[in-house]
Write a protein that holds these residues in place. Structure first.
Motif, PDB file in Angstrom:
ATOM      1  N   GLY A 172      31.815  -7.215  16.225  1.00  0.00           N
ATOM      2  CA  GLY A 172      30.532  -7.726  16.715  1.00  0.00           C
ATOM      3  C   GLY A 172      30.340  -7.437  18.199  1.00  0.00           C
ATOM      4  N   PHE A 173      30.062  -8.493  18.958  1.00  0.00           N
ATOM      5  CA  PHE A 173      29.828  -8.347  20.395  1.00  0.00           C
ATOM      6  C   PHE A 173      31.110  -8.531  21.211  1.00  0.00           C
ATOM      7  CE2 PHE A 173      25.629  -9.417  18.748  1.00  0.00           C
ATOM      8  CZ  PHE A 173      24.839  -8.480  19.393  1.00  0.00           C
ATOM      9  N   GLY A 174      32.241  -8.366  20.571  1.00  0.00           N
ATOM     10  CA  GLY A 174      33.525  -8.557  21.251  1.00  0.00           C
ATOM     11  C   GLY A 174      33.726  -7.613  22.430  1.00  0.00           C
ATOM     12  N   GLN A 175      33.338  -6.344  22.259  1.00  0.00           N
ATOM     13  CA  GLN A 175      33.499  -5.374  23.344  1.00  0.00           C
ATOM     14  C   GLN A 175      32.585  -5.705  24.528  1.00  0.00           C
ATOM     15  OE1 GLN A 175      35.875  -3.295  23.372  1.00  0.00           O
ATOM     16  NE2 GLN A 175      36.502  -3.286  21.232  1.00  0.00           N
TER      17      GLN A 175
ATOM     18  N   PHE B 143      30.457  -1.938  18.477  1.00  0.00           N
ATOM     19  CA  PHE B 143      30.611  -3.226  17.798  1.00  0.00           C
ATOM     20  C   PHE B 143      31.876  -3.254  16.945  1.00  0.00           C
ATOM     21  CE2 PHE B 143      26.154  -2.207  18.453  1.00  0.00           C
ATOM     22  CZ  PHE B 143      25.700  -3.329  19.141  1.00  0.00           C
ATOM     23  N   GLN B 144      32.767  -2.300  17.193  1.00  0.00           N
ATOM     24  CA  GLN B 144      34.022  -2.218  16.443  1.00  0.00           C
ATOM     25  C   GLN B 144      35.207  -2.161  17.404  1.00  0.00           C
ATOM     26  OE1 GLN B 144      33.393   1.457  14.249  1.00  0.00           O
ATOM     27  NE2 GLN B 144      32.862   0.317  12.390  1.00  0.00           N
TER      28      GLN B 144
ATOM     29  N   ALA C  74      29.706  -0.126  27.218  1.00  0.00           N
ATOM     30  CA  ALA C  74      29.164   0.031  28.571  1.00  0.00           C
ATOM     31  C   ALA C  74      27.970   0.981  28.555  1.00  0.00           C
ATOM     32  CB  ALA C  74      30.242   0.558  29.512  1.00  0.00           C
ATOM     33  N   GLY C  75      28.054   2.034  27.746  1.00  0.00           N
ATOM     34  CA  GLY C  75      26.944   2.976  27.637  1.00  0.00           C
ATOM     35  C   GLY C  75      25.712   2.341  27.024  1.00  0.00           C
TER      36      GLY C  75
END
Length: 318
Positions: free
Chosen positions: A73-76, A57-58, A290-291
């Motif tokens: 947040g949920f950017g990744q 989330f970073q 992804a994990g």
């Protein structure tokens, strides 16, 4: 007055249970000491690293650390789901995993049923040892052997093809063969290990059931179908539920050692994609996202499968 009596009774019951618990722990203290190293390893390598999930989330920077990196947040996850390659690698992962699950679920059961019927114990033990052996060979060595066998110039497989009048095939760069090679090689390597559990379960089947079925005129095939398989059904169900937790694994080591850019379209999975884009390019937050996605899907599948199994009256994992 009645309420006080009930409260006092519950307190006494709780105290009694705690005393019994500590008494049992003291009695079995050496067994708990033997358990301690395994629990410690699980904590250190499974639970402690879960703190690192926060970097999903970073926009993680290795120099700033977790506390100093920017929170996105949920950017990744948004980046992952909108990647042009994501749905292709997700499809590849699911297809390869389902193929491996289907083969790895059915073949060990069939092989176990056949081994269980062998009467010559020497031949049975030799056969078991031969089929168990590949499991103890690492994928690095096994892949090297496989690459040598499939070599288009002087590999054994192509030598046979050329001897039969055919043209040599470079299997590992051919999209028509690559998935089949993954499934077959994984099955060959792990099928012996899978039979261990099923043979152990079959050894616990009551011999009187076989005797009763023979008296009713059942042949070997019917005994397998009506006695052996129902007896090991709980073991099969548990192993299937556990296998669903790895549905998005597909086998990183195997694929990483065998694939090439020429077969990315059919062989690139989430783990290999994350390694290239996330780890090799030092995009750790992307790799962690992804994990986390994989773990979430695995949790949903295993919980759902467990509930479905219990609805049909079978024992689940919990």
């Amino acid at each position: 007055m009645k309420t006080s009596a009930k409260t006092l009774a519950r307190t006494n019951t709780g105290s009694s249970s705690q005393r019994k618990l500590w008494k049992d722990i003291l009695r079995d203290r050496y067994l708990y000491l033997l358990l301690l190293p395994g629990m410690l390893l699980i904590f250190v390598f499974r639970y402690a690293p879960m703190y690192g999930i926060v970097i999903a989330f970073q926009d993680y920077n290795i120099y700033n650390g977790i506390k100093g990196s920017e929170w996105v947040g949920f950017g990744q996850f948004n980046k992952l789901f909108h990647s042009p390659d994501f749905y292709e690698i997700l499809r590849n992962t699911l297809v390869i995993s389902v193929y491996k699950l289907a083969a790895g679920f059915s073949v060990p059961i069939i092989l176990s049923l056949l081994l269980n019927e062998l009467k010559n114990m020497v031949f049975k033990r030799i056969t078991q040892s031969i089929i168990y052996l590949p499991h103890f060979v690492s994928w690095v060595i096994f892949s090297g052997i496989l690459i040598t066998f499939l070599n288009p110039v002087d590999g054994l497989v192509n030598y046979i093809i050329k001897g039969a009048g055919g043209k040599p095939i470079d299997f590992l760069i051919n999209v028509d063969y690559f998935r089949s090679i993954l499934v077959v090689s994984d099955l060959y390597k792990e099928v012996g290990w899978g039979t261990i559990i099923y043979l152990a379960a079959m050894s616990g089947v009551n011999p009187e059931l076989y005797e009763a079925s023979r008296m009713d005129g059942a042949n070997k095939a019917k005994q397998m179908w009506h006695v052996t398989l129902p007896a090991i059904r709980p073991v099969i169900i548990i192993l299937v539920i556990l296998s669903l937790a790895n549905i998005l694994e597909a086998g990183f080591q195997q694929i990483f050692l065998l694939y090439s850019p020429l077969v990315y379209d059919v062989g690139d999975i989430i783990d290999t994609y994350v390694y290239r884009v996330g780890i090799a390019d030092a995009n750790y937050s992307y790799a962690t996202a992804a994990g986390v996605f994989k773990s979430l899907i695995a949790m949903i599948l295993i919980v759902s499968a467990n509930k479905i199994v219990k609805k049909f009256g079978q024992d689940g994992l919990w």
